[in-house]
Design a protein around this motif. Structure first.
Motif, PDB file in Angstrom:
ATOM      1  N   ILE A  13     -62.435  15.296 103.235  1.00 52.01           N
ATOM      2  CA  ILE A  13     -61.375  15.228 104.248  1.00 52.01           C
ATOM      3  C   ILE A  13     -60.125  14.505 103.718  1.00 52.01           C
ATOM      4  N   ALA A  14     -60.337  13.467 102.903  1.00 52.91           N
ATOM      5  CA  ALA A  14     -59.180  12.736 102.365  1.00 52.91           C
ATOM      6  C   ALA A  14     -58.473  13.564 101.296  1.00 52.91           C
ATOM      7  N   GLY A  15     -59.222  14.358 100.560  1.00 59.32           N
ATOM      8  CA  GLY A  15     -58.616  15.230  99.547  1.00 59.32           C
ATOM      9  C   GLY A  15     -57.738  16.281 100.212  1.00 59.32           C
ATOM     10  N   PHE A  32     -59.299  21.330  93.480  1.00 63.40           N
ATOM     11  CA  PHE A  32     -60.493  21.811  92.768  1.00 63.40           C
ATOM     12  C   PHE A  32     -61.722  21.196  93.429  1.00 63.40           C
ATOM     13  N   GLU A  33     -62.613  22.040  93.939  1.00 58.30           N
ATOM     14  CA  GLU A  33     -63.785  21.560  94.680  1.00 58.30           C
ATOM     15  C   GLU A  33     -65.061  22.093  94.016  1.00 58.30           C
ATOM     16  N   ALA A  34     -66.011  21.168  93.778  1.00 57.74           N
ATOM     17  CA  ALA A  34     -67.256  21.550  93.108  1.00 57.74           C
ATOM     18  C   ALA A  34     -68.105  22.509  93.960  1.00 57.74           C
ATOM     19  N   GLY A  40     -66.877  18.413 101.961  1.00 55.19           N
ATOM     20  CA  GLY A  40     -67.769  17.373 101.438  1.00 55.19           C
ATOM     21  C   GLY A  40     -68.787  16.983 102.495  1.00 55.19           C
ATOM     22  N   LYS A  41     -68.743  15.728 102.921  1.00 63.58           N
ATOM     23  CA  LYS A  41     -69.697  15.260 103.936  1.00 63.58           C
ATOM     24  C   LYS A  41     -69.401  15.900 105.289  1.00 63.58           C
ATOM     25  N   LEU A  42     -68.162  16.261 105.514  1.00 56.59           N
ATOM     26  CA  LEU A  42     -67.752  16.850 106.797  1.00 56.59           C
ATOM     27  C   LEU A  42     -67.921  18.373 106.724  1.00 56.59           C
ATOM     28  N   GLY A  55     -72.774  16.238 108.669  1.00 60.97           N
ATOM     29  CA  GLY A  55     -72.651  14.794 108.468  1.00 60.97           C
ATOM     30  C   GLY A  55     -72.098  14.089 109.690  1.00 60.97           C
ATOM     31  N   PRO A  56     -70.775  13.787 109.679  1.00 61.80           N
ATOM     32  CA  PRO A  56     -70.204  13.021 110.776  1.00 61.80           C
ATOM     33  C   PRO A  56     -70.375  13.722 112.119  1.00 61.80           C
ATOM     34  N   SER A  57     -70.641  12.925 113.159  1.00 60.86           N
ATOM     35  CA  SER A  57     -70.808  13.499 114.489  1.00 60.86           C
ATOM     36  C   SER A  57     -69.935  12.797 115.508  1.00 60.86           C
ATOM     37  N   LEU A  58     -69.481  11.595 115.185  1.00 65.65           N
ATOM     38  CA  LEU A  58     -68.644  10.853 116.136  1.00 65.65           C
ATOM     39  C   LEU A  58     -67.192  10.949 115.700  1.00 65.65           C
ATOM     40  N   PHE A  59     -66.342  11.406 116.622  1.00 63.12           N
ATOM     41  CA  PHE A  59     -64.937  11.616 116.290  1.00 63.12           C
ATOM     42  C   PHE A  59     -64.079  10.595 117.037  1.00 63.12           C
ATOM     43  N   LYS A 250     -65.994  22.566  89.462  1.00 63.74           N
ATOM     44  CA  LYS A 250     -66.280  21.151  89.212  1.00 63.74           C
ATOM     45  C   LYS A 250     -65.400  20.638  88.081  1.00 63.74           C
ATOM     46  N   VAL A 251     -64.643  19.613  88.363  1.00 66.93           N
ATOM     47  CA  VAL A 251     -63.758  19.041  87.336  1.00 66.93           C
ATOM     48  C   VAL A 251     -64.598  18.179  86.402  1.00 66.93           C
ATOM     49  N   SER A 252     -64.358  18.301  85.089  1.00 67.14           N
ATOM     50  CA  SER A 252     -65.166  17.531  84.143  1.00 67.14           C
ATOM     51  C   SER A 252     -64.390  16.378  83.513  1.00 67.14           C
ATOM     52  N   SER A 282     -57.916  11.723  92.861  1.00 72.94           N
ATOM     53  CA  SER A 282     -59.359  11.919  92.848  1.00 72.94           C
ATOM     54  C   SER A 282     -59.933  11.573  94.209  1.00 72.94           C
ATOM     55  N   ASN A 283     -60.589  12.551  94.813  1.00 72.36           N
ATOM     56  CA  ASN A 283     -61.256  12.354  96.111  1.00 72.36           C
ATOM     57  C   ASN A 283     -62.762  12.133  95.907  1.00 72.36           C
ATOM     58  N   LEU A 284     -63.153  12.047  94.638  1.00 72.01           N
ATOM     59  CA  LEU A 284     -64.574  11.795  94.343  1.00 72.01           C
ATOM     60  C   LEU A 284     -64.924  10.370  94.707  1.00 72.01           C
ATOM     61  N   GLY A 468     -60.321   8.678  99.796  1.00 70.66           N
ATOM     62  CA  GLY A 468     -61.675   8.955 100.291  1.00 70.66           C
ATOM     63  C   GLY A 468     -62.434   7.702 100.668  1.00 70.66           C
ATOM     64  N   GLY A 469     -63.637   7.927 101.155  1.00 71.07           N
ATOM     65  CA  GLY A 469     -64.433   6.860 101.736  1.00 71.07           C
ATOM     66  C   GLY A 469     -64.906   5.791 100.785  1.00 71.07           C
ATOM     67  N   SER A 470     -64.804   6.004  99.468  1.00 67.44           N
ATOM     68  CA  SER A 470     -65.310   4.981  98.534  1.00 67.44           C
ATOM     69  C   SER A 470     -64.202   4.030  98.071  1.00 67.44           C
ATOM     70  N   GLY A 475     -64.870   3.770 104.383  1.00 67.22           N
ATOM     71  CA  GLY A 475     -65.503   5.032 104.779  1.00 67.22           C
ATOM     72  C   GLY A 475     -65.307   5.379 106.244  1.00 67.22           C
ATOM     73  N   GLY A 476     -65.713   6.604 106.590  1.00 65.08           N
ATOM     74  CA  GLY A 476     -65.512   7.122 107.943  1.00 65.08           C
ATOM     75  C   GLY A 476     -64.263   7.985 107.938  1.00 65.08           C
ATOM     76  N   ILE A 477     -64.230   8.973 108.830  1.00 67.35           N
ATOM     77  CA  ILE A 477     -63.108   9.925 108.826  1.00 67.35           C
ATOM     78  C   ILE A 477     -61.752   9.239 109.022  1.00 67.35           C
ATOM     79  N   PRO A 478     -61.613   8.354 110.020  1.00 65.58           N
ATOM     80  CA  PRO A 478     -60.276   7.761 110.213  1.00 65.58           C
ATOM     81  C   PRO A 478     -59.781   7.021 108.971  1.00 65.58           C
TER      82      PRO A 478
HETATM   83  P1  FAD Z   1     -66.357  13.455 100.638  1.00 67.70           P
HETATM   84  O1  FAD Z   1     -66.856  14.026 101.907  1.00 67.70           O
HETATM   85  O2  FAD Z   1     -67.140  12.383 100.000  1.00 67.70           O
HETATM   86  O3  FAD Z   1     -66.139  14.664  99.656  1.00 67.70           O
HETATM   87  C1  FAD Z   1     -65.887  14.525  98.277  1.00 67.70           C
HETATM   88  C2  FAD Z   1     -65.772  15.927  97.713  1.00 67.70           C
HETATM   89  O4  FAD Z   1     -65.576  15.849  96.314  1.00 67.70           O
HETATM   90  C3  FAD Z   1     -67.026  16.772  97.935  1.00 67.70           C
HETATM   91  O5  FAD Z   1     -66.676  17.982  98.555  1.00 67.70           O
HETATM   92  C4  FAD Z   1     -67.569  16.993  96.530  1.00 67.70           C
HETATM   93  O6  FAD Z   1     -68.225  18.238  96.379  1.00 67.70           O
HETATM   94  C5  FAD Z   1     -66.294  16.930  95.720  1.00 67.70           C
HETATM   95  N1  FAD Z   1     -66.539  16.635  94.302  1.00 67.70           N
HETATM   96  C6  FAD Z   1     -67.355  15.697  93.786  1.00 67.70           C
HETATM   97  N2  FAD Z   1     -67.314  15.719  92.434  1.00 67.70           N
HETATM   98  C7  FAD Z   1     -66.423  16.689  92.093  1.00 67.70           C
HETATM   99  C8  FAD Z   1     -65.917  17.166  90.845  1.00 67.70           C
HETATM  100  N3  FAD Z   1     -66.295  16.655  89.664  1.00 67.70           N
HETATM  101  N4  FAD Z   1     -65.019  18.191  90.870  1.00 67.70           N
HETATM  102  C9  FAD Z   1     -64.593  18.726  92.049  1.00 67.70           C
HETATM  103  N5  FAD Z   1     -65.039  18.293  93.249  1.00 67.70           N
HETATM  104  C10 FAD Z   1     -65.934  17.282  93.281  1.00 67.70           C
HETATM  105  N6  FAD Z   1     -67.725   9.285 109.539  1.00 67.70           N
HETATM  106  C11 FAD Z   1     -67.228   9.212 110.805  1.00 67.70           C
HETATM  107  O7  FAD Z   1     -66.016   8.988 110.964  1.00 67.70           O
HETATM  108  N7  FAD Z   1     -68.023   9.421 111.903  1.00 67.70           N
HETATM  109  C12 FAD Z   1     -69.361   9.689 111.769  1.00 67.70           C
HETATM  110  O8  FAD Z   1     -70.056   9.910 112.765  1.00 67.70           O
HETATM  111  C13 FAD Z   1     -69.921   9.727 110.463  1.00 67.70           C
HETATM  112  N8  FAD Z   1     -71.228  10.010 110.283  1.00 67.70           N
HETATM  113  C14 FAD Z   1     -71.688  10.341 109.027  1.00 67.70           C
HETATM  114  C15 FAD Z   1     -72.986  10.852 108.890  1.00 67.70           C
HETATM  115  C16 FAD Z   1     -73.430  11.302 107.649  1.00 67.70           C
HETATM  116  C17 FAD Z   1     -74.810  11.860 107.514  1.00 67.70           C
HETATM  117  C18 FAD Z   1     -72.552  11.235 106.535  1.00 67.70           C
HETATM  118  C19 FAD Z   1     -73.010  11.778 105.188  1.00 67.70           C
HETATM  119  C20 FAD Z   1     -71.298  10.668 106.654  1.00 67.70           C
HETATM  120  C21 FAD Z   1     -70.848  10.227 107.902  1.00 67.70           C
HETATM  121  N9  FAD Z   1     -69.551   9.701 108.091  1.00 67.70           N
HETATM  122  C22 FAD Z   1     -69.043   9.552 109.349  1.00 67.70           C
HETATM  123  C23 FAD Z   1     -68.719   9.350 106.932  1.00 67.70           C
HETATM  124  C24 FAD Z   1     -67.697  10.433 106.620  1.00 67.70           C
HETATM  125  O9  FAD Z   1     -68.336  11.678 106.567  1.00 67.70           O
HETATM  126  C25 FAD Z   1     -67.086  10.150 105.260  1.00 67.70           C
HETATM  127  O10 FAD Z   1     -66.586   8.815 105.190  1.00 67.70           O
HETATM  128  C26 FAD Z   1     -65.919  11.080 104.958  1.00 67.70           C
HETATM  129  O11 FAD Z   1     -66.203  12.415 105.348  1.00 67.70           O
HETATM  130  C27 FAD Z   1     -65.680  10.997 103.452  1.00 67.70           C
HETATM  131  O12 FAD Z   1     -64.669  11.872 103.082  1.00 67.70           O
HETATM  132  P2  FAD Z   1     -64.094  11.869 101.616  1.00 67.70           P
HETATM  133  O13 FAD Z   1     -62.685  12.296 101.720  1.00 67.70           O
HETATM  134  O14 FAD Z   1     -64.386  10.570 100.965  1.00 67.70           O
HETATM  135  O15 FAD Z   1     -64.845  13.025 100.837  1.00 67.70           O
END
Ligand code: FAD
Length: 493
Positions: A13-15, A32-34, A40-42, A55-59, A250-252, A282-284, A468-470, A475-478
């Motif tokens: 979502i952040a990417g 570029f998405e693997a 991703g998680k969403l 993954g996420p269920s609460l908005f 997948k980006v290497s 990087s959204n990884l 992204g969440g890391s 973490g979390g969508i907002p």
């Molecule tokens: P991510 O979702 O982590 O996606 C990263 C992307 O990078 C992935 O698509 C992956 O395939 C891609 N990627 C990885 N490596 C490579 C590569 N080398 N090359 C190209 N692409 C690559 N948040 C809430 O707000 N409410 C909730 O209720 C909630 N519940 C959750 C429940 C579960 C089970 C999970 C798993 C998460 C939950 N979250 C919730 C957290 C929320 O989903 C995440 O914080 C948020 O979606 C993370 O988004 P992100 O942008 O970090 O990307």
């Protein structure tokens, strides 16, 4: 190298949000998405006539999604619709207590006063504290980089610094809640908010009491077409703005070079082909960005070795029947919450009487389950993956979960399950690239956690950003959406 070219690695979502923000600025953007899909998680899964948000269920905080459409000069409603919920959650306790948490704070407080030893005043006092923490932390910790001097030169940042004592950072959330509420069950209800970012309320600072403010002030929402429509509508917006998505890509490597004594990003390598760009985002999970993509580059070990947030075990269950005692979000609490967190965090295993979260979107989105059935997303908190015997743990957890549902809801779902799939920390790691399958990057189990998340930019390689969440603000969508906004500010200023 194209001057106005940006590459985003990962369509989480952040990417996607970063791609939109750069496209609005006039950049030529490629993502570029693997995986074969975005989000991703969403993401979502469909099987045997059932649809589940994976993954996420609460908005919460839908304004952060809306603002992306507005930024692009579009009407959000043309892409994405959601509605406000009257109920945040239904809570079920082992002693038979059932509580409905209404988004209307007065109604919620009245419910608590009528059914527990706590009174309405306690709730209002707590929510006022929650609001104060939000006011102090919002601009400093959430909306700006913690890693740029200029963030600290804003007047509202300085004001927040003077009010720092009000954010309750020096006692644990559980300790603080003990002082707010007479009834242990209400302490438990509010301790649960630590799990919203994968933390442990018996160790995390009481600053996390900011989270209820999101729900009881701004509200809880449901996207009309499910959580996954956040992803699909933003991908549509990005494509309308000219962003190009490459799936199964997948980006290497992130390529960088030295120019006039400064390291500068040059682009990425995917499928052995180089793509050049002035900006790489990087959204990884930042752990994998350093370990896998940045070759011959020193990793910031101090940040990477921080304790990870918890993970989850999810059973996606197609269940026969309809259960009016349940709503969209439901919690069946563990009898001994402290023991559950000790088991997850100290023993790194699954507690025998876990708190069970049941999310049923078919209550609101009828097409998510066939007639006469409901789609139960049944989740428990579990430790991050450090090589546990998951097969054994999952089999035991499944038995314990069905027993607890039978005990508390008087429903024997064992007989009623017509479709089933499972997601565990190993598959969360492999499907979403999250180190150890943790849901939210690093845990917030100490008061310095906010400062120990990676910045949204590289201080050494010019043009390299992280979202992204890391990474900051967490973490979390907002917060993931805010990470993209902070990168955008960097570009603007
Ligand atoms: P991510 O979702 O982590 O996606 C990263 C992307 O990078 C992935 O698509 C992956 O395939 C891609 N990627 C990885 N490596 C490579 C590569 N080398 N090359 C190209 N692409 C690559 N948040 C809430 O707000 N409410 C909730 O209720 C909630 N519940 C959750 C429940 C579960 C089970 C999970 C798993 C998460 C939950 N979250 C919730 C957290 C929320 O989903 C995440 O914080 C948020 O979606 C993370 O988004 P992100 O942008 O970090 O990307």
């Amino acid at each position: 190298m194209p001057e106005q070219k940006a590459i985003v690695i990962g369509a989480g979502i952040a990417g996607i949000a970063s791609a939109i923000r750069y496209a609005v600025k006039g950049f030529d953007v490629e993502v570029f998405e693997a995986n074969a899909y975005a989000g991703g998680k969403l993401a979502e899964i469909n099987f045997q006539g059932f649809r589940f948000d994976a993954g996420p269920s609460l908005f919460t905080m839908p304004q952060y999604v809306d603002e992306l459409f507005q930024l692009a000069g579009k009407n959000p409603k043309d892409y994405f619709e959601y509605e406000r919920l009257d109920e945040v959650c239904r809570y079920f306790y082992e002693d038979g207590l059932r509580l409905t948490a209404h988004t209307d704070a007065n109604k919620f407080a009245a419910e608590i006063e009528a059914k527990t030893k706590s009174d309405a005043k306690e709730i209002h006092q707590f929510l006022r504290k929650s609001k104060t923490i939000y006011e102090v932390t919002n601009k400093v910790f959430l909306q700006r980089s913690l890693h740029k001097i200029k963030s600290y030169l804003h007047w509202d940042t300085l004001k927040s610094v003077f009010r720092f004592g009000q954010i309750d950072a020096f006692r644990t959330q559980a300790k603080a809640n003990q002082s707010f509420f007479k009834d242990e069950r209400i302490v438990q209800l509010f301790n649960r908010y630590a799990t919203y970012n994968g933390s442990n309320p018996y160790r995390a600072p009481a600053t996390l009491n900011v989270i209820p403010h999101f729900e009881y002030h701004f509200g809880a929402f449901i996207p009309k077409k499910g959580m996954y429509s956040i992803t699909t509508s933003l991908v549509k917006l990005a494509e309308d703005l000219g962003v190009k998505f490459h799936f199964n890509s997948k980006v290497s490597e992130v390529v960088y070079t030295k120019k006039n004594g400064t390291l500068v990003v040059e682009g990425i390598i995917c499928n052995e082909q180089k793509s050049a760009a002035r900006v790489v985002i990087s959204n990884l999970d930042v752990w994998f960005t350093y370990r896998n993509l940045l070759k011959n580059f020193p990793a910031p070990e101090k940040l990477l070795i921080q304790e990870r947030s918890s993970s989850a075990l999810i059973f996606y269950l197609g269940v026969k029947g309809s259960y009016p005692e349940l709503d969209l979000h439901n919690i069946l609490f563990a009898g001994d919450y402290k023991a559950e967190f000790d088991t997850i965090w100290k023993d790194k295993t699954i507690y025998a009487d876990p708190t069970i979260y049941i999310n049923i979107t078919s209550k609101y989105i009828k097409t998510d389950a066939p007639d006469g059935c409901e789609n139960w997303f049944v989740m428990i908190n579990v430790p991050a993956n450090v090589g546990q015997n998951w097969e054994e743990l999952i089999a035991t957890a499944r038995r314990n979960i069905t027993d607890k549902i039978k005990r508390i809801l008087k429903v024997d779902i064992g007989e009623l399950i017509v479709a089933e799939q499972i997601l565990d920390p190993r598959s969360i790691e492999s499907k979403t690239g999250s180190y150890q399958g943790s849901l939210y990057g690093n845990s917030s189990n100490n008061q310095f956690a906010a400062f120990l998340r990676h910045a949204n930019f590289s201080s050494t390689i010019k043009g390299l950003y992280f979202c992204g969440g890391s990474v900051h603000p967490g973490g979390g969508i907002p917060l993931a959406l805010l990470s993209a906004k902070i990168i955008d500010q960097d570009l603007t200023n």
